[in-house]
Scaffold this motif. Structure first.
Motif, mmCIF file in Angstrom:
data_model
loop_
_atom_site.group_PDB
_atom_site.id
_atom_site.type_symbol
_atom_site.label_atom_id
_atom_site.label_comp_id
_atom_site.label_asym_id
_atom_site.label_seq_id
_atom_site.Cartn_x
_atom_site.Cartn_y
_atom_site.Cartn_z
ATOM 1 N N THR A 106 28.698 -9.160 -24.678
ATOM 2 C CA THR A 106 30.144 -9.344 -24.495
ATOM 3 C C THR A 106 30.633 -10.565 -25.267
ATOM 4 O O THR A 106 31.691 -10.526 -25.902
ATOM 5 C CB THR A 106 30.476 -9.479 -22.993
ATOM 6 N N LEU A 107 29.857 -11.632 -25.236
ATOM 7 C CA LEU A 107 30.225 -12.838 -25.982
ATOM 8 C C LEU A 107 30.249 -12.557 -27.482
ATOM 9 O O LEU A 107 31.155 -13.008 -28.192
ATOM 10 C CB LEU A 107 29.268 -13.985 -25.650
ATOM 11 N N ASP A 108 29.284 -11.786 -27.971
ATOM 12 C CA ASP A 108 29.254 -11.393 -29.376
ATOM 13 C C ASP A 108 30.510 -10.605 -29.732
ATOM 14 O O ASP A 108 31.166 -10.871 -30.747
ATOM 15 C CB ASP A 108 27.999 -10.557 -29.650
ATOM 16 N N GLU A 109 30.862 -9.650 -28.895
ATOM 17 C CA GLU A 109 32.051 -8.842 -29.142
ATOM 18 C C GLU A 109 33.307 -9.707 -29.139
ATOM 19 O O GLU A 109 34.171 -9.576 -30.009
ATOM 20 C CB GLU A 109 32.154 -7.737 -28.088
ATOM 21 N N ALA A 110 33.394 -10.608 -28.176
ATOM 22 C CA ALA A 110 34.568 -11.483 -28.062
ATOM 23 C C ALA A 110 34.731 -12.359 -29.297
ATOM 24 O O ALA A 110 35.831 -12.456 -29.853
ATOM 25 C CB ALA A 110 34.450 -12.352 -26.813
ATOM 26 N N THR A 111 33.653 -12.992 -29.714
ATOM 27 C CA THR A 111 33.777 -13.908 -30.856
ATOM 28 C C THR A 111 34.062 -13.150 -32.147
ATOM 29 O O THR A 111 34.826 -13.632 -32.983
ATOM 30 C CB THR A 111 32.537 -14.816 -30.997
ATOM 31 N N GLU A 112 33.489 -11.961 -32.301
ATOM 32 C CA GLU A 112 33.786 -11.192 -33.513
ATOM 33 C C GLU A 112 35.252 -10.767 -33.548
ATOM 34 O O GLU A 112 35.915 -10.877 -34.575
ATOM 35 C CB GLU A 112 32.886 -9.964 -33.636
ATOM 36 N N ILE A 113 35.767 -10.304 -32.419
ATOM 37 C CA ILE A 113 37.165 -9.869 -32.350
ATOM 38 C C ILE A 113 38.101 -11.048 -32.655
ATOM 39 O O ILE A 113 39.084 -10.909 -33.382
ATOM 40 C CB ILE A 113 37.474 -9.273 -30.957
#
Length: 179
Positions: A106-113
């Motif tokens: 989720t953190l990966d997705e958040a930072t990429e977005i």
């Protein structure tokens, strides 16, 4: 509105599942579509169940190595080749993004977005749903990044921090002109 929700597939404590279910019911009752990782486990299942049972649609984007855990009765299910394709498809299929509690994925997705938004690759609203203060530390870190010149755009232009689902949905509906 098609709302992408990034969140955990883990089985979690009631302090996270109850607010997630309440938010999901708001989405479904509002006639919104959930765009999510497609999992039939943990918090992802809680949210999908809540949206579907309240009248909303489900659009799942799973990934090859997790296809066995994908929900079989979604309105639409896509299986991506890898995590990078999955994130791109999730963003492509959504009008807005909500980041709920989760782990490293989720953190990966958040930072990429947020990185894509920072560089003008999308202009969709992004909401961090800060259930039980889960993202207080991240908010503090983002604020430090802004204060010390690491963000070329104001933090408020990248992400909205909501303390609950009502606030998150109100922000998105105002953004989209539904309010």
């Amino acid at each position: 509105m098609k709302i992408c929700v990034f969140l955990s597939a883990a089985d979690l404590d009631e302090r996270y599942t109850r607010p997630a279910r309440e938010f999901a019911e708001l989405l479904g009752k509002g006639g919104h579509t959930l765009v999510w990782g497609g999992s039939e486990s943990g918090l992802m299942k809680v949210v999908a169940d809540g949206v579907q049972e309240s009248g909303g649609r489900l659009v799942g984007v799973s990934v090859d190595f997790l296809a066995a855990k994908a929900r079989t009765h979604a309105d639409e299910m896509v299986i991506a080749r890898d995590l990078a394709e999955r994130k791109a498809l999730l963003l492509e299929k959504a009008d807005a993004v909500v980041i709920m509690v989760g782990g490293t994925g989720t953190l990966d997705e958040a930072t990429e977005i947020l990185e894509l938004k920072k560089h003008g690759k999308h202009d969709k609203p992004v909401v961090l749903l800060n259930t039980a203060g889960f993202y207080d530390g991240l908010r503090q870190q983002f604020q430090r990044m802004e204060d010390e010149g690491f963000l070329p755009v104001p933090l408020a232009d990248l992400v909205f921090f909501a303390k609950d689902g009502v606030g998150a949905l109100a922000y998105l509906e105002e953004w989209s002109g539904l309010r």
